[in-house]
Design an enzyme around this catalytic site. Structure first.
Site, PDB file in Angstrom:
ATOM      1  N   GLU A   1       0.835  -1.204   0.000  1.00 40.19           N
ATOM      2  CA  GLU A   1       0.000   0.000   0.000  1.00 40.19           C
ATOM      3  C   GLU A   1       0.871   1.257   0.000  1.00 40.19           C
ATOM      4  OE1 GLU A   1      -4.170  -0.860   1.989  1.00 40.19           O
ATOM      5  OE2 GLU A   1      -2.576  -1.022   3.477  1.00 40.19           O
TER       6      GLU A   1
ATOM      7  N   CYS B   1     -11.441   2.894   5.577  1.00 42.55           N
ATOM      8  CA  CYS B   1     -10.796   4.146   5.976  1.00 42.55           C
ATOM      9  C   CYS B   1     -11.097   5.281   5.010  1.00 42.55           C
ATOM     10  CB  CYS B   1      -9.293   3.943   6.104  1.00 42.55           C
ATOM     11  SG  CYS B   1      -8.515   3.174   4.660  1.00 42.55           S
TER      12      CYS B   1
END
Length: 637
Positions: free
Chosen positions: A315, A399
């Site tokens: 990520e 998120c």
């Protein structure tokens, strides 16, 4: 350039966004996004986790950091209430805050995953379990409610939670910090809201400890009970069996950083907090490190859209110029973190290069993360699709939805700042605000149709003539800029990318600006192999893309002629006032049904026109193929 706070961002409650572009987004935020996210928080058990923690019974639902989604929603809801008050949303805020407060332990500890599942593991797996990350978002939500709505119930909870952390960690106590940065920037905000500078010093201590040896995470790797709950650090923080720490920026002390590495969101939050700590401290070594890492990022590891973090595997970041399009990760949260870091660099330096990046990410790589309905989202933001990408109403790891919601609520804060005798206009959006400048009350209104049109006007209402300065950013993309000021007056000075008008202002004075907006074809550094032989189109702050919906065929088969000027055409079928760009080129006709390869030059082509649309609008008509970077026939003369 020494880091000194040049201005303060206006709070959402201090500025009314009247801009025809952002008003649409803020209306959608308040009417649809805030209720939608709250519904998801209820349906997925995120809010119920607090009820169960208060009752000290029941199972925990979801991922171990799910508390943070509730806190981010509260922060976004605070901004929504500041700009479009709603009795229904206020009731949801009050109810949620009460449930959070009830779940807090008597000593201030608060993390429903630990409380419900592993009470014996408090602060024993900082590398993985996100306790301080959740606390950081708790603090941010509490500060937003206190600053914008005057509501301090959650602030009391947040302060008690931070004091619990400080009872364990700090100088002369245990060394520790979170594997996912966020608490650092939140602590600086808490210091400003409460007036207690010790929170800022605690943030500075955490930032200074990260990267030292031995790392506290090394000791945690030996804690078998903690690793049994989440052993991700054993995979992410080791390289060939040796502790490395790059994944969470624990590889070197921050003043020795040269490149941005590891998980993108974590890195952005670390550097945002470090920039806040560096302001007004005279720590030139830290300032130089932040400037060095920023330049390395924007010149070697940033997408054209302002997206960052190319790889899904971590990520985050890999190596210089590794910027694939189809497999781009470019997480929405990373783009938001990047523009928030940029805003803090702008506060510290007053240099418009940082505002340019804030604008780039805001209008492209971050805004693409939310659909026009306000209820569908992207997690990654690729620059090419073959129809496999689609917007979804929620994620297991959610998120991004509340993060993009809190970003939209803060647009006014990103656009305008002020000091005692200076007004700073970073983004030429429409707004109204009342400020004290030069010792007088000043009403300021701005009008424009950015990003579609290039005219902008500021108007001032004053009871008496007053001297102050107005700083208007000149966008980095603008090549033909003009200003017109009432009564001519003193000519503008130009400092760090801003036109500075310092004079005695009178009631009714105005500044008019024109940015000379025109379509521009761009190319990438030759080391970005995915973009070799390709070009992309920008107009003003917007990056454009070509969708199959508009071409009628996959855009991978299209070759554009950049020598033929792109023509502005309406795209109001997608968004109010939107401008598309009509381009010309050639569509390859060979279908390759008889094999994978063919002799060069044997494929037939036909001329074709197509409308390109702003990147943030893509995939709002359903999944389809899309390209930002297009093959091109020749260079622009």
């Amino acid at each position: 350039m020494s880091f000194q706070r040049r201005f303060r961002n206006l709070l959402p409650k201090q500025i009314r966004v009247t801009d025809p572009f952002w008003s649409v987004w803020q209306d959608t935020l308040c009417r649809r996004t805030i209720p939608h996210i709250h519904q998801q928080l209820m349906e997925t058990g995120r809010i119920a986790n607090f009820e169960r923690a208060a009752a000290k019974s029941g199972r925990f639902e979801g991922l171990f950091f799910n508390d943070s989604d509730v806190y981010k929603w509260l922060e976004a809801a605070a901004y929504a209430q500041a700009i479009r008050p709603s009795t229904e949303v206020q009731a949801l805020i009050d109810e949620t805050v009460a449930k959070i407060a009830a779940a807090q332990e008597p000593d201030g500890y608060l993390n429903t995953f630990i409380q419900l599942k592993h009470p014996q593991l408090r602060y024993r797996n900082l590398a993985a379990l996100h306790e301080m990350y959740c606390s950081g978002h708790l603090v941010e939500a509490a500060c937003a409610l206190a600053e914008n709505l005057g509501q301090t119930a959650l602030l009391d909870v947040a302060v008690r939670n931070v004091e619990n952390i400080r009872s364990v960690f700090g100088p002369g106590k245990r060394v520790g910090y979170c594997g996912h940065e966020e608490l650092e920037t939140a602590l600086v905000r808490l210091a400003e809201v409460t007036g207690d500078a010790s929170y800022r010093e605690f943030a500075a201590w955490m930032i200074d400890q990260r990267g030292q040896r031995p790392s506290p995470f090394e000791r945690e790797l030996e804690d078998e009970e903690a690793m049994a709950v989440n052993d991700h650090p054993r995979h992410a923080l080791l390289r060939n069996g040796v502790y490395n720490g790059e994944y969470c920026q624990d590889h070197l002390p921050i003043r020795q950083h040269t490149d941005v590495v590891g998980h993108a969101v974590r890195a952005m939050y670390l550097y945002a907090g470090a920039t806040q700590v560096a302001m007004d401290r005279g720590d030139r070594q830290l300032e130089e490190a932040l400037e060095r890492v920023w330049q390395a990022l924007v010149t070697k590891r940033m997408y054209l859209t302002g997206g960052v973090g190319a790889s899904a595997s971590n990520e985050g970041f890999t190596k210089d110029y590794d910027l694939p399009n189809l497999n781009a990760y470019a997480e929405t949260c990373a783009a938001i973190g990047f523009l928030l870091w940029g805003q803090r660099m702008l506060e510290a330096t007053g240099d418009s290069q940082y505002a340019d990046i804030v604008e780039l990410g805001l209008y492209n790589g971050a805004l693409s993360g939310i659909g026009l309905d306000g209820e569908s989202f992207f997690y990654p933001n690729p620059l090419e699709s073959r129809g496999q990408h689609r917007r979804t109403p929620w994620f297991l790891c959610a998120c991004c939805p509340p993060n993009v919601a809190r970003m939209i609520g803060q647009v006014g804060s990103l656009a305008v700042g002020a000091s005692e005798d200076e007004l700073w206009v970073h983004l030429p959006i429409g707004f109204e605000t009342e400020l004290n400048l030069g010792g007088s009350a000043v009403s300021v209104s701005a009008k424009g149709e950015y990003p579609w049109k290039d005219d902008f006007e500021l108007a001032f209402r004053l009871d008496r003539p007053t001297e102050f300065a107005v700083r208007v950013r000149i966008p980095g993309w603008a090549e033909d800029v003009s200003f017109e000021v009432s009564d001519d007056g003193e000519p503008a000075e130009y400092q760090d990318g801003y036109a500075v008008f310092r004079r005695v202002w009178k009631d009714g004075d105005r500044i008019r600006a024109n940015w000379g907006m025109a379509p521009t074809w761009v190319e990438a550094h030759p080391m970005v192999l995915d973009d070799a032989g390709r070009t992309a189109l920008q107009r003003g702050p917007l990056v454009y893309c070509l969708e199959e919906h508009d071409l009628g065929e996959p855009p991978q088969n299209f070759t554009v002629e950049p020598a033929t000027p792109a023509e502005a055409v309406p795209a109001t079928d997608l968004f109010p006032g939107a401008v598309g760009l009509r381009v010309r080129g050639w569509l390859r006709l060979r279908d390759f049904s008889d094999g994978l390869y063919a002799p060069l030059g044997t494929s037939d082509e036909e001329p074709r026109e197509a409308r390109m649309i702003p990147y943030f609008l893509w995939c709002n008509r359903g999944p389809n193929s899309m390209c930002v970077w297009l093959r091109h026939t020749e260079a622009v003369e």
